[in-house]
Design a protein around this motif. Sequence first.
Motif, PDB file in Angstrom:
ATOM      1  N   TYR A 187       0.839  -1.193   0.000  1.00 50.14           N
ATOM      2  CA  TYR A 187       0.000   0.000   0.000  1.00 50.14           C
ATOM      3  C   TYR A 187       0.876   1.245   0.000  1.00 50.14           C
ATOM      4  O   TYR A 187       1.865   1.300   0.711  1.00 50.14           O
ATOM      5  N   GLY A 188       0.487   2.222  -0.770  1.00 50.09           N
ATOM      6  CA  GLY A 188       1.214   3.484  -0.852  1.00 50.09           C
ATOM      7  C   GLY A 188       1.124   4.020  -2.264  1.00 50.09           C
ATOM      8  O   GLY A 188       0.665   3.336  -3.180  1.00 50.09           O
ATOM      9  N   GLU A 189       1.582   5.239  -2.429  1.00 49.12           N
ATOM     10  CA  GLU A 189       1.524   5.878  -3.742  1.00 49.12           C
ATOM     11  C   GLU A 189       2.915   6.276  -4.195  1.00 49.12           C
ATOM     12  O   GLU A 189       3.766   6.655  -3.375  1.00 49.12           O
ATOM     13  N   ARG A 201       6.544   5.903  -2.359  1.00 48.30           N
ATOM     14  CA  ARG A 201       6.285   5.674  -0.939  1.00 48.30           C
ATOM     15  C   ARG A 201       5.507   4.371  -0.726  1.00 48.30           C
ATOM     16  O   ARG A 201       4.551   4.080  -1.419  1.00 48.30           O
ATOM     17  N   VAL A 202       5.947   3.598   0.257  1.00 47.62           N
ATOM     18  CA  VAL A 202       5.222   2.405   0.688  1.00 47.62           C
ATOM     19  C   VAL A 202       4.804   2.642   2.130  1.00 47.62           C
ATOM     20  O   VAL A 202       5.647   2.784   3.021  1.00 47.62           O
ATOM     21  N   ASP A 203       3.495   2.720   2.345  1.00 50.50           N
ATOM     22  CA  ASP A 203       2.977   2.917   3.694  1.00 50.50           C
ATOM     23  C   ASP A 203       2.985   1.613   4.482  1.00 50.50           C
ATOM     24  O   ASP A 203       3.203   1.603   5.687  1.00 50.50           O
ATOM     25  N   HIS A 204       2.708   0.511   3.792  1.00 51.92           N
ATOM     26  CA  HIS A 204       2.675  -0.800   4.437  1.00 51.92           C
ATOM     27  C   HIS A 204       2.825  -1.870   3.372  1.00 51.92           C
ATOM     28  O   HIS A 204       2.184  -1.804   2.324  1.00 51.92           O
ATOM     29  N   GLY A 233       7.962  -0.805   5.296  1.00 53.38           N
ATOM     30  CA  GLY A 233       7.468   0.433   4.716  1.00 53.38           C
ATOM     31  C   GLY A 233       8.611   1.395   4.495  1.00 53.38           C
ATOM     32  O   GLY A 233       9.743   1.156   4.911  1.00 53.38           O
ATOM     33  N   SER A 234       8.294   2.482   3.829  1.00 50.02           N
ATOM     34  CA  SER A 234       9.285   3.519   3.563  1.00 50.02           C
ATOM     35  C   SER A 234       9.633   4.253   4.842  1.00 50.02           C
ATOM     36  O   SER A 234       8.771   4.456   5.713  1.00 50.02           O
ATOM     37  N   ARG A 245      10.138   7.325   7.118  1.00 49.02           N
ATOM     38  CA  ARG A 245       9.335   8.541   7.145  1.00 49.02           C
ATOM     39  C   ARG A 245      10.118   9.654   7.831  1.00 49.02           C
ATOM     40  O   ARG A 245      10.693   9.439   8.891  1.00 49.02           O
TER      41      ARG A 245
END
Length: 136
Positions: free
Chosen positions: A38-40, A43-46, A60-61, A63
């Motif tokens: 998940y992410g755009e 960026r990977v949020d999860h 994840g990325s 932050r």
Amino acid sequence: MTDTTPPPQVWPTLRARDARALIAFLVEAFGFEATAVYGEGDRVDHAQLSWPPGGGIMLGSVRDVPDDKWNLTPGTFGAYVVTDDADALHARATAAGAQVVQEPRDTDYGSRDFAVRDPEGNLWSFGTYRGEPRKG
């Protein structure tokens, strides 16, 4: 006989400077499966990467926010992962560019192990030792 092993409840986690590149590397080099990402953009949020025989990791990325409650330094992660064929996995990992830390070797406790670093600097040890049976 039925398997009474519960599903994984412990998920090691890490952060990455380039999470999408690390995910691609872990899939190619080691054989993890990208179960969820998940992410755009970059960026990977999860992300959940599953290990085919069981278990997996989450990542994840990194932050850059002052109130990050899960502030993990990229490249400081380490894990031991069970594999049935350490030599074949070592060949796959090195062909994909993993940095060798320990060539395949037989241990005094009956495992065939090797260790490598991924492009972020994380340490991965793979071996045939499955741990001791659970008591009870």
